[in-house]
Enzyme design. Structure first.
Site, PDB file in Angstrom:
ATOM      1  N   SER A 149     -61.998 -54.582 -82.464  1.00 43.53           N
ATOM      2  CA  SER A 149     -62.598 -53.244 -82.359  1.00 43.53           C
ATOM      3  C   SER A 149     -63.730 -53.120 -83.366  1.00 43.53           C
ATOM      4  O   SER A 149     -63.686 -53.728 -84.445  1.00 43.53           O
ATOM      5  CB  SER A 149     -61.554 -52.167 -82.663  1.00 43.53           C
ATOM      6  N   TYR A 174     -54.720 -49.671 -88.576  1.00 43.67           N
ATOM      7  CA  TYR A 174     -55.276 -50.140 -87.300  1.00 43.67           C
ATOM      8  C   TYR A 174     -56.584 -50.918 -87.551  1.00 43.67           C
ATOM      9  O   TYR A 174     -56.778 -52.023 -87.033  1.00 43.67           O
ATOM     10  CB  TYR A 174     -55.516 -48.942 -86.375  1.00 43.67           C
ATOM     11  N   LYS A 178     -57.535 -54.930 -86.813  1.00 42.76           N
ATOM     12  CA  LYS A 178     -58.660 -55.332 -85.959  1.00 42.76           C
ATOM     13  C   LYS A 178     -59.628 -56.238 -86.727  1.00 42.76           C
ATOM     14  O   LYS A 178     -60.259 -57.120 -86.153  1.00 42.76           O
ATOM     15  CB  LYS A 178     -59.361 -54.083 -85.407  1.00 42.76           C
ATOM     16  N   SER A 207     -59.313 -42.311 -72.891  1.00 41.41           N
ATOM     17  CA  SER A 207     -58.297 -42.116 -71.839  1.00 41.41           C
ATOM     18  C   SER A 207     -57.222 -43.193 -71.837  1.00 41.41           C
ATOM     19  O   SER A 207     -56.300 -43.137 -71.031  1.00 41.41           O
ATOM     20  CB  SER A 207     -58.975 -42.088 -70.463  1.00 41.41           C
TER      21      SER A 207
HETATM   22  N1  LIG Z   1     -59.030 -47.476 -76.609  1.00 44.43           N
HETATM   23  C1  LIG Z   1     -60.058 -47.743 -77.413  1.00 44.43           C
HETATM   24  O1  LIG Z   1     -60.929 -46.872 -77.662  1.00 44.43           O
HETATM   25  C2  LIG Z   1     -60.192 -49.103 -78.038  1.00 44.43           C
HETATM   26  C3  LIG Z   1     -61.320 -49.339 -78.849  1.00 44.43           C
HETATM   27  C4  LIG Z   1     -61.468 -50.595 -79.440  1.00 44.43           C
HETATM   28  C5  LIG Z   1     -60.507 -51.577 -79.215  1.00 44.43           C
HETATM   29  N2  LIG Z   1     -59.436 -51.316 -78.433  1.00 44.43           N
HETATM   30  C6  LIG Z   1     -58.453 -52.399 -78.240  1.00 44.43           C
HETATM   31  O2  LIG Z   1     -58.329 -52.649 -76.859  1.00 44.43           O
HETATM   32  C7  LIG Z   1     -57.029 -53.210 -76.600  1.00 44.43           C
HETATM   33  C8  LIG Z   1     -56.417 -52.488 -75.427  1.00 44.43           C
HETATM   34  O3  LIG Z   1     -56.186 -51.145 -75.784  1.00 44.43           O
HETATM   35  P1  LIG Z   1     -56.199 -49.939 -74.757  1.00 44.43           P
HETATM   36  O4  LIG Z   1     -57.160 -48.956 -75.276  1.00 44.43           O
HETATM   37  O5  LIG Z   1     -56.327 -50.414 -73.379  1.00 44.43           O
HETATM   38  O6  LIG Z   1     -54.732 -49.340 -75.030  1.00 44.43           O
HETATM   39  P2  LIG Z   1     -53.474 -49.152 -74.071  1.00 44.43           P
HETATM   40  O7  LIG Z   1     -53.865 -48.453 -72.817  1.00 44.43           O
HETATM   41  O8  LIG Z   1     -52.451 -48.498 -74.936  1.00 44.43           O
HETATM   42  O9  LIG Z   1     -53.023 -50.621 -73.716  1.00 44.43           O
HETATM   43  C9  LIG Z   1     -52.362 -51.400 -74.662  1.00 44.43           C
HETATM   44  C10 LIG Z   1     -51.586 -52.496 -73.971  1.00 44.43           C
HETATM   45  O10 LIG Z   1     -50.897 -53.217 -74.996  1.00 44.43           O
HETATM   46  C11 LIG Z   1     -49.520 -53.278 -74.683  1.00 44.43           C
HETATM   47  N3  LIG Z   1     -48.693 -53.153 -75.872  1.00 44.43           N
HETATM   48  C12 LIG Z   1     -48.700 -52.161 -76.797  1.00 44.43           C
HETATM   49  N4  LIG Z   1     -47.743 -52.366 -77.712  1.00 44.43           N
HETATM   50  C13 LIG Z   1     -47.109 -53.499 -77.347  1.00 44.43           C
HETATM   51  C14 LIG Z   1     -46.009 -54.228 -77.874  1.00 44.43           C
HETATM   52  N5  LIG Z   1     -45.330 -53.814 -78.962  1.00 44.43           N
HETATM   53  N6  LIG Z   1     -45.619 -55.348 -77.247  1.00 44.43           N
HETATM   54  C15 LIG Z   1     -46.256 -55.765 -76.142  1.00 44.43           C
HETATM   55  N7  LIG Z   1     -47.291 -55.134 -75.585  1.00 44.43           N
HETATM   56  C16 LIG Z   1     -47.717 -53.998 -76.180  1.00 44.43           C
HETATM   57  C17 LIG Z   1     -49.259 -52.112 -73.763  1.00 44.43           C
HETATM   58  O11 LIG Z   1     -48.177 -52.480 -72.920  1.00 44.43           O
HETATM   59  P3  LIG Z   1     -46.942 -51.504 -72.573  1.00 44.43           P
HETATM   60  O12 LIG Z   1     -47.527 -50.145 -72.396  1.00 44.43           O
HETATM   61  O13 LIG Z   1     -46.411 -52.108 -71.300  1.00 44.43           O
HETATM   62  O14 LIG Z   1     -46.045 -51.586 -73.719  1.00 44.43           O
HETATM   63  C18 LIG Z   1     -50.559 -51.985 -72.988  1.00 44.43           C
HETATM   64  O15 LIG Z   1     -50.541 -52.816 -71.861  1.00 44.43           O
HETATM   65  C19 LIG Z   1     -56.238 -53.070 -77.898  1.00 44.43           C
HETATM   66  O16 LIG Z   1     -56.216 -54.307 -78.570  1.00 44.43           O
HETATM   67  C20 LIG Z   1     -57.054 -52.051 -78.680  1.00 44.43           C
HETATM   68  O17 LIG Z   1     -56.879 -52.226 -80.083  1.00 44.43           O
HETATM   69  C21 LIG Z   1     -59.252 -50.107 -77.818  1.00 44.43           C
END
Ligand SMILES: NC(=O)c1ccc[n+]([C@@H]2O[C@H](COP(=O)([O-])OP(=O)(O)OC[C@H]3O[C@@H](n4cnc5c(N)ncnc54)[C@H](OP(=O)(O)O)[C@@H]3O)[C@@H](O)[C@H]2O)c1
Length: 293
Positions: A149, A174, A178, A207
């Site tokens: 991130s 967090y 990252k 979202s």
């Molecule tokens: N959202 C943002 O603005 C943003 C910005 C920068 C980077 N990111 C990065 O993008 C990646 C995806 O995030 P997202 O925004 O798509 O969030 P998300 O919708 O919450 O997706 C996260 C995924 O990780 C899985 N996960 C979470 N905790 C887990 C655990 N303890 N064991 C196994 N799986 C787990 C979840 O699976 P289950 O729900 O099935 O547990 C889900 O499939 C992350 O690495 C996040 O740090 C996100």
């Protein structure tokens, strides 16, 4: 909805014969990366914890013609991470692409069984272990894409601090995890011959499920931002689909630069801490010790 492969200028690319595993593909960015790779012709294994959502994504992938299976593993438990690696390695001849996308934010501090603060454990230690356990099946021309991130820029990393939850702050923890993702990719070429490793920022996705453990006021802001059309936010707010463009590009596009950090499908300079080679080396040693402990 923007298709990640179109946003990444990869529409029409043929990934048939490619085998991928996308962690955290039950929803959010990971689901969109998995489906994009499937539309490009790859066989894609889906990981997460939520079985119904994971099976649904695997079923959507099979409908696209991909070979796909859902693998459940909770990254809070390193034994489950090892089990995931074993099951995946037992199912594929080779894993061309590993997308380390699973990640979480926690508002409250807790130590995982490893003795490591839970955010660092789930977001860094678990993908470190998964990747190193899968190295035998990742070919020399394979790729390891770790979703980090841009918030790593606000972070510093004191390895002594990640075994304590005194003065815990969810956003600091967090960001630190990252930063570790960026340093992991940076150190990878010095430790591993063959596969290419990169880290990336996907975008800002209010979202997604990432905010589910955030304070109420943060969740309220994210909910409000989720309904604002992207063009009205000057491109700052992403949908899961638009945020999947950079990880999809790195997984399926032209050969990326080994060890580099990417934003918007292009190499970007990480923070000074993200360029700290001593820190990257220490983090690798520390992580290897921790997962062996
Ligand atoms: N959202 C943002 O603005 C943003 C910005 C920068 C980077 N990111 C990065 O993008 C990646 C995806 O995030 P997202 O925004 O798509 O969030 P998300 O919708 O919450 O997706 C996260 C995924 O990780 C899985 N996960 C979470 N905790 C887990 C655990 N303890 N064991 C196994 N799986 C787990 C979840 O699976 P289950 O729900 O099935 O547990 C889900 O499939 C992350 O690495 C996040 O740090 C996100």
């Amino acid at each position: 909805m923007v298709r990640p492969e179109v946003a990444a200028s990869l529409a029409g690319r043929d990934c048939s014969g490619t085998t991928a595993l996308v962690t955290g593909a039950t929803g959010g960015v990971g689901r969109e990366v998995a489906l994009a790779l499937g539309r490009l012709g790859a066989d894609v294994s889906v990981h997460g914890r939520d079985r119904d959502s994971g099976e649904a994504v695997a079923s959507d992938l099979r409908a696209l013609g991909a070979d796909s299976q859902f693998f459940s593993a909770d990254f809070r438990d390193l034994a489950q991470v090892r089990g995931l690696a074993e099951r995946v390695a037992g199912r594929v001849d080779g894993l061309d692409v590993l997308v380390n996308n699973a990640g979480a934010h926690f508002d409250d501090g807790e130590l995982a069984d490893s003795g490591v603060e839970r955010t660092f454990h789930v977001n860094h230690l678990a993908p470190f272990l998964l990747t190193t356990e899968l190295l035998d099946v990742i070919p020399d021309d394979g790729r390891v894409v770790t979703v980090a991130s841009a918030v790593h820029r606000r972070a510093s990393l004191d390895l002594d601090a990640v075994t304590s939850v005194d003065d815990y702050d969810g956003f600091d923890a967090y960001g630190r995890s990252k930063l570790a993702n960026v340093l992991f990719a940076r150190e990878f070429p010095r430790r591993v011959d063959g596969p290419t490793a990169v880290a990336c920022h996907p975008g800002f996705v209010p979202s997604s499920g990432l905010w589910r453990n955030a304070p109420l006021r943060v969740r309220a802001v994210m909910r409000a931002l989720s309904v604002v059309p992207r063009r009205l936010t000057f491109g700052v707010v992403d949908s899961p689909g638009s945020a999947a463009a950079t990880p999809t590009y790195l997984a399926a596009g032209p050969a990326p630069e080994d060890g580099a950090y990417y934003e918007d499908c292009a190499v970007a300079e990480p923070s000074a801490a993200g360029r700290d080679d001593d820190l990257a080396a220490r983090l690798w040693e520390w992580s290897a010790d921790r997962v062996d402990a």
